[in-house]
Design a protein around this motif. Sequence first.
Motif, PDB file in Angstrom:
ATOM      1  N   ILE A  76     105.340  19.972  34.302  1.00 37.59           N
ATOM      2  CA  ILE A  76     105.880  20.042  32.939  1.00 37.59           C
ATOM      3  C   ILE A  76     107.380  19.805  32.973  1.00 37.59           C
ATOM      4  O   ILE A  76     108.105  20.414  33.777  1.00 37.59           O
ATOM      5  CB  ILE A  76     105.552  21.410  32.305  1.00 37.59           C
ATOM      6  N   ALA A  77     107.841  18.895  32.093  1.00 38.39           N
ATOM      7  CA  ALA A  77     109.277  18.598  32.016  1.00 38.39           C
ATOM      8  C   ALA A  77     109.746  18.741  30.580  1.00 38.39           C
ATOM      9  O   ALA A  77     109.000  18.456  29.641  1.00 38.39           O
ATOM     10  CB  ALA A  77     109.546  17.178  32.503  1.00 38.39           C
ATOM     11  N   VAL A  78     110.984  19.199  30.402  1.00 36.76           N
ATOM     12  CA  VAL A  78     111.591  19.284  29.070  1.00 36.76           C
ATOM     13  C   VAL A  78     112.831  18.393  29.072  1.00 36.76           C
ATOM     14  O   VAL A  78     113.684  18.499  29.956  1.00 36.76           O
ATOM     15  CB  VAL A  78     111.962  20.736  28.713  1.00 36.76           C
ATOM     16  N   ALA A  79     112.907  17.506  28.067  1.00 35.04           N
ATOM     17  CA  ALA A  79     114.039  16.580  27.959  1.00 35.04           C
ATOM     18  C   ALA A  79     114.607  16.661  26.542  1.00 35.04           C
ATOM     19  O   ALA A  79     114.189  17.505  25.753  1.00 35.04           O
ATOM     20  CB  ALA A  79     113.566  15.165  28.279  1.00 35.04           C
ATOM     21  N   ASP A  84     121.095  26.276  26.380  1.00 36.46           N
ATOM     22  CA  ASP A  84     121.608  26.737  27.668  1.00 36.46           C
ATOM     23  C   ASP A  84     120.472  26.616  28.699  1.00 36.46           C
ATOM     24  O   ASP A  84     119.488  27.371  28.658  1.00 36.46           O
ATOM     25  CB  ASP A  84     122.048  28.203  27.496  1.00 36.46           C
ATOM     26  N   VAL A  85     120.600  25.659  29.622  1.00 38.39           N
ATOM     27  CA  VAL A  85     119.490  25.372  30.536  1.00 38.39           C
ATOM     28  C   VAL A  85     119.147  26.589  31.397  1.00 38.39           C
ATOM     29  O   VAL A  85     117.966  26.885  31.628  1.00 38.39           O
ATOM     30  CB  VAL A  85     119.814  24.136  31.412  1.00 38.39           C
ATOM     31  N   ASP A  86     120.183  27.336  31.836  1.00 36.50           N
ATOM     32  CA  ASP A  86     119.895  28.521  32.664  1.00 36.50           C
ATOM     33  C   ASP A  86     119.022  29.513  31.898  1.00 36.50           C
ATOM     34  O   ASP A  86     118.063  30.076  32.431  1.00 36.50           O
ATOM     35  CB  ASP A  86     121.202  29.208  33.072  1.00 36.50           C
ATOM     36  N   GLU A  87     119.386  29.705  30.625  1.00 39.49           N
ATOM     37  CA  GLU A  87     118.620  30.641  29.795  1.00 39.49           C
ATOM     38  C   GLU A  87     117.175  30.137  29.626  1.00 39.49           C
ATOM     39  O   GLU A  87     116.220  30.905  29.718  1.00 39.49           O
ATOM     40  CB  GLU A  87     119.310  30.770  28.436  1.00 39.49           C
ATOM     41  N   PHE A  98     113.931  20.398  34.010  1.00 38.25           N
ATOM     42  CA  PHE A  98     114.705  20.195  32.782  1.00 38.25           C
ATOM     43  C   PHE A  98     115.527  18.926  33.005  1.00 38.25           C
ATOM     44  O   PHE A  98     116.351  18.888  33.921  1.00 38.25           O
ATOM     45  CB  PHE A  98     115.629  21.382  32.501  1.00 38.25           C
ATOM     46  N   LEU A  99     115.251  17.895  32.213  1.00 43.46           N
ATOM     47  CA  LEU A  99     116.017  16.662  32.341  1.00 43.46           C
ATOM     48  C   LEU A  99     117.289  16.869  31.535  1.00 43.46           C
ATOM     49  O   LEU A  99     117.350  16.598  30.346  1.00 43.46           O
ATOM     50  CB  LEU A  99     115.228  15.469  31.805  1.00 43.46           C
ATOM     51  N   GLU A 100     118.265  17.397  32.206  1.00 43.46           N
ATOM     52  CA  GLU A 100     119.448  17.866  31.478  1.00 43.46           C
ATOM     53  C   GLU A 100     120.239  16.728  30.877  1.00 43.46           C
ATOM     54  O   GLU A 100     120.404  15.700  31.516  1.00 43.46           O
ATOM     55  CB  GLU A 100     120.374  18.631  32.430  1.00 43.46           C
ATOM     56  N   PRO A 101     120.797  16.945  29.668  1.00 43.70           N
ATOM     57  CA  PRO A 101     121.729  15.969  29.129  1.00 43.70           C
ATOM     58  C   PRO A 101     122.954  15.944  30.037  1.00 43.70           C
ATOM     59  O   PRO A 101     123.249  16.922  30.719  1.00 43.70           O
ATOM     60  CB  PRO A 101     122.076  16.507  27.745  1.00 43.70           C
ATOM     61  N   SER A 155     126.934  20.636  22.945  1.00 41.30           N
ATOM     62  CA  SER A 155     126.472  21.470  24.062  1.00 41.30           C
ATOM     63  C   SER A 155     125.077  21.073  24.540  1.00 41.30           C
ATOM     64  O   SER A 155     124.724  21.353  25.687  1.00 41.30           O
ATOM     65  CB  SER A 155     126.512  22.952  23.687  1.00 41.30           C
ATOM     66  N   THR A 156     124.273  20.415  23.700  1.00 42.58           N
ATOM     67  CA  THR A 156     122.937  20.028  24.182  1.00 42.58           C
ATOM     68  C   THR A 156     122.931  18.649  24.817  1.00 42.58           C
ATOM     69  O   THR A 156     122.137  18.377  25.705  1.00 42.58           O
ATOM     70  CB  THR A 156     121.888  20.034  23.045  1.00 42.58           C
TER      71      THR A 156
END
Length: 440
Positions: A76-79, A84-87, A98-101, A155-156
Amino acid sequence: MGKFHIWTIGCQMNTSDARRLSQELEGYGFEETDARGSADLLVLYSCMVRQHAEDKVRTQLGELRKLKQEKPSTRIAVAGCVGDVDEWQQKYPFVDFFLEPGRDLTVRARLADLIELDQYYRVEPADAARAPRVSEGITIHQGCNRNCTFCIVPSTRGRERSREPEDILAEVRALVGRGTREVVLLSQIVERYGRDLRPRVTLAELLARLNEEVEGLERVRFLTSYPGDFHKDLIEAVATLPKVCEWINLPLQSGDDEVLRQMHRGYSVGFYKDLVARIRERMPSIGMATDIIVGFPGETEAQFDNTLKALAEIRFDVVHVAAYSPRPGTPAAGSSDQLPLDEKKRRLRAIEALQKEVAASRNAPLLGETVEVLIEGEAKGKWYGRTRTNKLVHIASDEPLAGRLVDARITQTGPWSLQGELLSPASAEHADGVMAAAAV
Ligand code: SF4
């Protein structure tokens, strides 16, 4: 080979990014499925721009949690927009990626986060992926270096980053080769495209290259604009480049200077009106859309009236109006001056009612006029498409028109759409080219 499923919510940038990812996955032999239970890889493109969207994302994550318990092998991936990715990692530990911005914008790099590319044999996407739409959005630039006090995007999505022009041109050529006729260049502030590239490139220069170098491409649009960055070279590009459509989405957000100041928008209502006057002086029939937020913290009745007055005076073709939604971590969310939801809804409805009248009166003069329509598809027994100024037109015809550029006479106008009759398919030479491509 594996199966994947992508769930998307929010802006066209998410849709565009999801399309690129799915094409790339298909290029590696993965197959898209609607049945989540049978997917080996699930990707969720998230949106945090309003509370409503965030609620839907969290509901989806709740369902994915159950699915992961039942089938732990599912990755499972979230993009897209993630807070806040840590949260999020703490709250949703079952998410594998998490495919971070802020990361690399190339789709290959994103894909490498998800699968071990070396294990797969790459085929040409054209052989594998499904046909694109007649009009496709393409993310050319992400992130935002401004800090509007209501907005969570900085921030996102992180700091601004541009894609290389060659990368964009290659994507557009590939889409056009498979039936796309119009591309919409997407970014949070599209005019800031290319400032971080070396050598620097401007949006106007990118538009000129797309106009000249992509055979078979009929139309180009771009969004979203920022008033402070909309300069003369861009006005000239829209006015002179044949493929660039006469349509601009220029957010005003509020018609009151004090509210604009509190929003940190960086321009006044007077500046905005001058800009619109310059654009309309150069292109009198341009289509214009705007975004408005009602019920910003502390917005008084008089300040809201100023927005109504500005909208009545500027007379946009389309107004996207949203009730202010407090976003966690943004300055405005911490204000003690939040307006009740009922009041925000009342203001929203007042703007919708005004815009209905304005849009109807802006569309009425089109009755009997001939317009060029790019047909995007069929719904409820009629073909639908858009004019160069982005007005929706419905046309009855027994001929298959999808992907074709046709002339239509407007037979009926309304605030939200137009009815038209087919005059003729555009020139035979032109129509043949489109049909051949659309049939791929
Ligand atoms: S310019 Fe747009 S994306 Fe950037 S902070 Fe303001 S509203 Fe958000």
